[in-house]
Design a protein around this motif. Sequence first.
Motif, short mmCIF file in Angstrom:
data_model
loop_
_atom_site.label_atom_id
_atom_site.label_comp_id
_atom_site.label_asym_id
_atom_site.label_seq_id
_atom_site.Cartn_x
_atom_site.Cartn_y
_atom_site.Cartn_z
N GLU A 1 55.69 41.22 25.16
CA GLU A 1 56.99 41.35 25.82
C GLU A 1 57.39 40.02 26.45
OE1 GLU A 1 60.45 43.13 27.15
OE2 GLU A 1 58.94 44.11 25.91
N ARG A 2 56.42 39.33 27.02
CA ARG A 2 56.70 38.07 27.70
C ARG A 2 56.82 36.88 26.74
NH1 ARG A 2 54.85 37.20 32.94
NH2 ARG A 2 55.99 35.26 32.70
N ASP B 1 50.57 39.35 32.74
CA ASP B 1 51.51 38.43 33.39
C ASP B 1 50.79 37.20 33.94
OD1 ASP B 1 53.72 39.98 32.81
OD2 ASP B 1 53.79 40.94 34.78
N ARG C 1 50.87 44.77 24.74
CA ARG C 1 52.31 45.09 24.78
C ARG C 1 53.03 44.20 25.80
NH1 ARG C 1 53.08 50.95 25.84
NH2 ARG C 1 52.37 50.33 27.88
N GLN C 2 52.46 44.04 26.99
CA GLN C 2 53.09 43.20 28.02
C GLN C 2 53.06 41.74 27.62
OE1 GLN C 2 54.92 43.99 30.48
NE2 GLN C 2 55.07 42.06 31.58
N ALA D 1 48.08 48.26 26.47
CA ALA D 1 49.06 47.93 27.51
C ALA D 1 49.09 46.43 27.77
CB ALA D 1 48.76 48.70 28.80
N ARG E 1 47.28 51.08 33.55
CA ARG E 1 48.39 50.43 32.83
C ARG E 1 49.00 49.33 33.68
NH1 ARG E 1 49.57 55.85 30.78
NH2 ARG E 1 50.77 56.20 32.66
N ARG E 2 49.22 49.61 34.97
CA ARG E 2 49.79 48.59 35.85
C ARG E 2 48.87 47.39 35.97
NH1 ARG E 2 49.90 50.57 40.96
NH2 ARG E 2 48.96 52.56 40.42
N VAL F 1 49.25 45.23 32.85
CA VAL F 1 50.49 44.46 32.93
C VAL F 1 50.31 43.27 33.87
CG1 VAL F 1 52.88 44.54 33.78
CG2 VAL F 1 52.02 46.37 32.29
#
Length: 161
Positions: free
Chosen positions: A56-57, A146, A52-53, A49, A138-139, A142
């Motif tokens: 994504e960024r 970030d 993946r984040q 996770a 998961r949160r 992320v």
Amino acid sequence: MWSRRGLILSVGATLSACGFTPVYGPTGEGQALRGAIRPAGPETELTFAFVRQFEERLGRANEPRYSLGYVIALDEVGRAIDGSNNITRYTIEGIIDWTLTPRGATSTVLSGRETGFTAYSASGSTVSTLESERDARRRLAVLLADKVVTRLLAEAPTLAR
């Protein structure tokens, strides 16, 4: 009286006068990091996770200039207890220690530690509690990704040199 558009233009003009450029803008420093960093391969659901984040960024790195090493540590703490002495709410606190290393080099150019936490309810069925815990993890991944990306973008001008 200022209109919303007039205020936005005024703020934009003021920021551009002081040398501010958007990090994701066409000439922003963040573009230099897009697709330039390859995080270490994920080994768990949590690190999957995170990666993946992160991708994504900043985009998936096909020809990376940097490698991102990281270690994530979690601590789960019961926070709420009902009348029967059962824990009904947990927080998961996370710490990520990370290093950024140029590909092929051994010394790091940047490192840091980021922290965060999430919570979940344990007052439902066993299945719902387990799914709530997985979602909280998961949160948290992320959130940590970030924070790492934000730190990297803040340091982008020094990395672009």
